[in-house]
Design a protein around this motif. Structure first.
Motif, PDB file in Angstrom:
ATOM      1  N   ASN A   4     -20.517  21.693 -15.668  1.00  0.00           N
ATOM      2  CA  ASN A   4     -20.035  20.488 -14.983  1.00  0.00           C
ATOM      3  C   ASN A   4     -21.157  19.655 -14.373  1.00  0.00           C
ATOM      4  N   ASN A   5     -22.381  20.137 -14.443  1.00  0.00           N
ATOM      5  CA  ASN A   5     -23.540  19.377 -13.981  1.00  0.00           C
ATOM      6  C   ASN A   5     -24.752  19.800 -14.810  1.00  0.00           C
ATOM      7  N   PHE A   6     -25.877  19.148 -14.602  1.00  0.00           N
ATOM      8  CA  PHE A   6     -27.019  19.416 -15.475  1.00  0.00           C
ATOM      9  C   PHE A   6     -27.565  20.828 -15.297  1.00  0.00           C
ATOM     10  N   LYS A   7     -27.546  21.337 -14.082  1.00  0.00           N
ATOM     11  CA  LYS A   7     -28.030  22.698 -13.853  1.00  0.00           C
ATOM     12  C   LYS A   7     -27.175  23.694 -14.626  1.00  0.00           C
ATOM     13  N   GLU A   8     -25.867  23.518 -14.587  1.00  0.00           N
ATOM     14  CA  GLU A   8     -24.965  24.407 -15.324  1.00  0.00           C
ATOM     15  C   GLU A   8     -25.137  24.215 -16.834  1.00  0.00           C
ATOM     16  N   LEU A   9     -25.433  22.969 -17.246  1.00  0.00           N
ATOM     17  CA  LEU A   9     -25.681  22.712 -18.671  1.00  0.00           C
ATOM     18  C   LEU A   9     -26.914  23.466 -19.141  1.00  0.00           C
ATOM     19  N   THR A  10     -27.974  23.444 -18.336  1.00  0.00           N
ATOM     20  CA  THR A  10     -29.206  24.163 -18.690  1.00  0.00           C
ATOM     21  C   THR A  10     -28.939  25.659 -18.836  1.00  0.00           C
ATOM     22  N   THR A  11     -28.148  26.204 -17.921  1.00  0.00           N
ATOM     23  CA  THR A  11     -27.791  27.630 -17.987  1.00  0.00           C
ATOM     24  C   THR A  11     -26.994  27.918 -19.257  1.00  0.00           C
ATOM     25  N   GLU A  43     -34.704  13.826 -11.817  1.00  0.00           N
ATOM     26  CA  GLU A  43     -33.992  14.448 -10.697  1.00  0.00           C
ATOM     27  C   GLU A  43     -33.388  15.788 -11.102  1.00  0.00           C
ATOM     28  N   ALA A  44     -33.003  15.879 -12.369  1.00  0.00           N
ATOM     29  CA  ALA A  44     -32.391  17.115 -12.871  1.00  0.00           C
ATOM     30  C   ALA A  44     -33.426  18.196 -13.153  1.00  0.00           C
ATOM     31  N   GLY A  45     -34.708  17.858 -12.972  1.00  0.00           N
ATOM     32  CA  GLY A  45     -35.759  18.863 -13.137  1.00  0.00           C
ATOM     33  C   GLY A  45     -36.508  18.801 -14.450  1.00  0.00           C
ATOM     34  N   ALA A  96     -13.442   7.110 -18.824  1.00  0.00           N
ATOM     35  CA  ALA A  96     -12.106   7.600 -19.164  1.00  0.00           C
ATOM     36  C   ALA A  96     -12.018   9.124 -19.121  1.00  0.00           C
ATOM     37  N   LYS A  97     -13.155   9.762 -18.803  1.00  0.00           N
ATOM     38  CA  LYS A  97     -13.246  11.226 -18.720  1.00  0.00           C
ATOM     39  C   LYS A  97     -12.898  11.910 -20.047  1.00  0.00           C
ATOM     40  N   LYS A  98     -13.232  11.234 -21.137  1.00  0.00           N
ATOM     41  CA  LYS A  98     -13.021  11.833 -22.461  1.00  0.00           C
ATOM     42  C   LYS A  98     -14.174  12.735 -22.864  1.00  0.00           C
ATOM     43  N   VAL A  99     -15.323  12.573 -22.183  1.00  0.00           N
ATOM     44  CA  VAL A  99     -16.481  13.437 -22.395  1.00  0.00           C
ATOM     45  C   VAL A  99     -17.053  13.804 -21.031  1.00  0.00           C
ATOM     46  N   LYS A 100     -17.887  14.821 -20.995  1.00  0.00           N
ATOM     47  CA  LYS A 100     -18.584  15.177 -19.768  1.00  0.00           C
ATOM     48  C   LYS A 100     -19.967  14.544 -19.800  1.00  0.00           C
ATOM     49  N   ALA A 101     -20.401  14.007 -18.664  1.00  0.00           N
ATOM     50  CA  ALA A 101     -21.707  13.363 -18.581  1.00  0.00           C
ATOM     51  C   ALA A 101     -22.603  14.143 -17.628  1.00  0.00           C
ATOM     52  N   PHE A 102     -23.891  14.277 -18.012  1.00  0.00           N
ATOM     53  CA  PHE A 102     -24.790  15.128 -17.238  1.00  0.00           C
ATOM     54  C   PHE A 102     -26.013  14.420 -16.667  1.00  0.00           C
ATOM     55  N   ALA A 103     -26.524  13.404 -17.355  1.00  0.00           N
ATOM     56  CA  ALA A 103     -27.735  12.741 -16.863  1.00  0.00           C
ATOM     57  C   ALA A 103     -27.983  11.443 -17.619  1.00  0.00           C
ATOM     58  N   VAL A 104     -28.819  10.593 -17.019  1.00  0.00           N
ATOM     59  CA  VAL A 104     -29.295   9.384 -17.698  1.00  0.00           C
ATOM     60  C   VAL A 104     -30.795   9.527 -17.917  1.00  0.00           C
ATOM     61  N   THR A 105     -31.314   8.770 -18.871  1.00  0.00           N
ATOM     62  CA  THR A 105     -32.718   8.949 -19.266  1.00  0.00           C
ATOM     63  C   THR A 105     -33.652   7.895 -18.677  1.00  0.00           C
TER      64      THR A 105
END
Length: 330
Positions: free
Chosen positions: A139-146, A244-246, A217-226
């Protein structure tokens, strides 16, 4: 009198035949300007081109401007169509960062990016977003990395085709995550997004012009911008930057530019550049683009020579990255 008419008639005819074209105003009444987009309809570059076409109509006297999608081979099919077109100002090209990647990415490219086009100016800068399927457990970038670390070798990374913005961003994302993912190329962003929403692929890195509405529309999950800084648009304002996400030194911005065939008359180029500058200040155009996260160009890249210099620098930037990845668009 008849003798004088017979003498002058051929001269008048010659002037009509050979001088009319040079004297014709641009754009001529009844003509149509075609903007070629080297990607599928409905994708982010297509949206930029259609917004631009509408914004350029008024400063060009209300002329009809249509968009022609000519996709394939990393964007080189559509670009080649314009490179080989009649250089009269009625066939133009809207292309993104692919103008800088084609020289390395496309084998046996049938034109030269730096010498077979007239550069008319830059249009916008578009941030990329890291997004995932709605069922992704992170649900966030840290969890995505894991999650990525736990699923090495099992992750499908979608893109809109070899040479697309999403493909290039995906290459850098894989490198940043230090893991191999299975690339899944599609024929355009539309089908790739459809499969991401449906869960057939796991992750995608794509332009905000294509992802903002899906994120909102919450059709996808978003984690970060570049981008170096956070964005202010409603759909993206809560997303962290990659920094910011490391993830250090991960910045990808997809730019778009406008081009004409080499040999387009200088006065026509100036009229097109002037119309482009007016379009970039059009309130409706700005609203449409900024609503999708794009930043309208307002710096010296609006000038043809400066945009050409910028593209040359981008070619030097992307060439080693593409060569290291060993990918080509045949």
């Amino acid at each position: 009198m008849n003798k004088l008419f017979k003498t002058l008639a051929p001269i008048a005819l010659a002037i009509t035949a050979f001088g009319a074209t040079a004297a014709d105003p641009f754009p001529a009444s009844g003509k149509v300007i075609t903007i070629v987009v080297p990607f599928a309809a409905g994708g982010p570059t297509d949206r930029v081109a259609r917004d631009l076409a509408e914004a350029m109509r008024k400063p060009l006297g209300g002329i009809s401007i249509v968009v022609d999608n000519a996709a394939g081979a990393g964007g080189s099919i559509g670009a080649n169509k314009v490179a080989k077109a009649n250089p009269d100002g009625y066939t133009l090209l809207v292309h993104h960062i692919g103008m800088a990647t084609m020289p390395t990415l496309v084998r046996n490219i049938p034109f030269k990016v730096e010498s077979d086009f007239e550069y008319l100016g830059a249009i916008n800068d578009v941030p990329m977003t890291i997004i995932g399927k709605p069922s992704l457990p992170a649900n966030n970038f840290k969890e995505l990395t894991t999650w990525i670390g736990q699923n090495k070798g099992k992750i499908n990374l979608g893109n809109a085709g070899v040479g697309s913005a999403s493909h290039l961003c995906g290459l850098l994302f894989q490198e940043a995550m230090k893991t191999d993912m299975t690339p899944v190329p599609y024929k355009g962003t539309g089908p790739a997004m459809t499969d991401l929403i449906g869960g057939q692929i796991d992750i995608m890195c794509d332009q905000s012009t294509n992802t903002s509405s899906q994120i909102e529309a919450k059709k996808v999950k978003a984690f970060a911008v570049t981008t170096p800084k956070r964005l202010t648009t409603p759909a993206l304002k809560d997303l962290p930057t990659m920094q910011e996400a490391g993830v250090k030194d991960f910045q990808v911005t997809i730019w778009h530019g406008l081009y004409a065939p080499k040999g387009t008359p200088a006065d026509v180029q100036k009229k097109l550049n002037d119309a482009l500058k007016v379009a970039l200040k059009d309130p409706a155009f700005i609203k449409n683009e900024e609503g999708l996260g794009a930043v309208i160009v307002s710096d010296k890249r609006m000038e043809p020579a400066e945009h050409k210099k910028f593209v040359a620098a981008e070619i030097q930037k992307w060439s080693p990255i593409i060569k290291a990845a060993g990918v080509y668009a045949d």
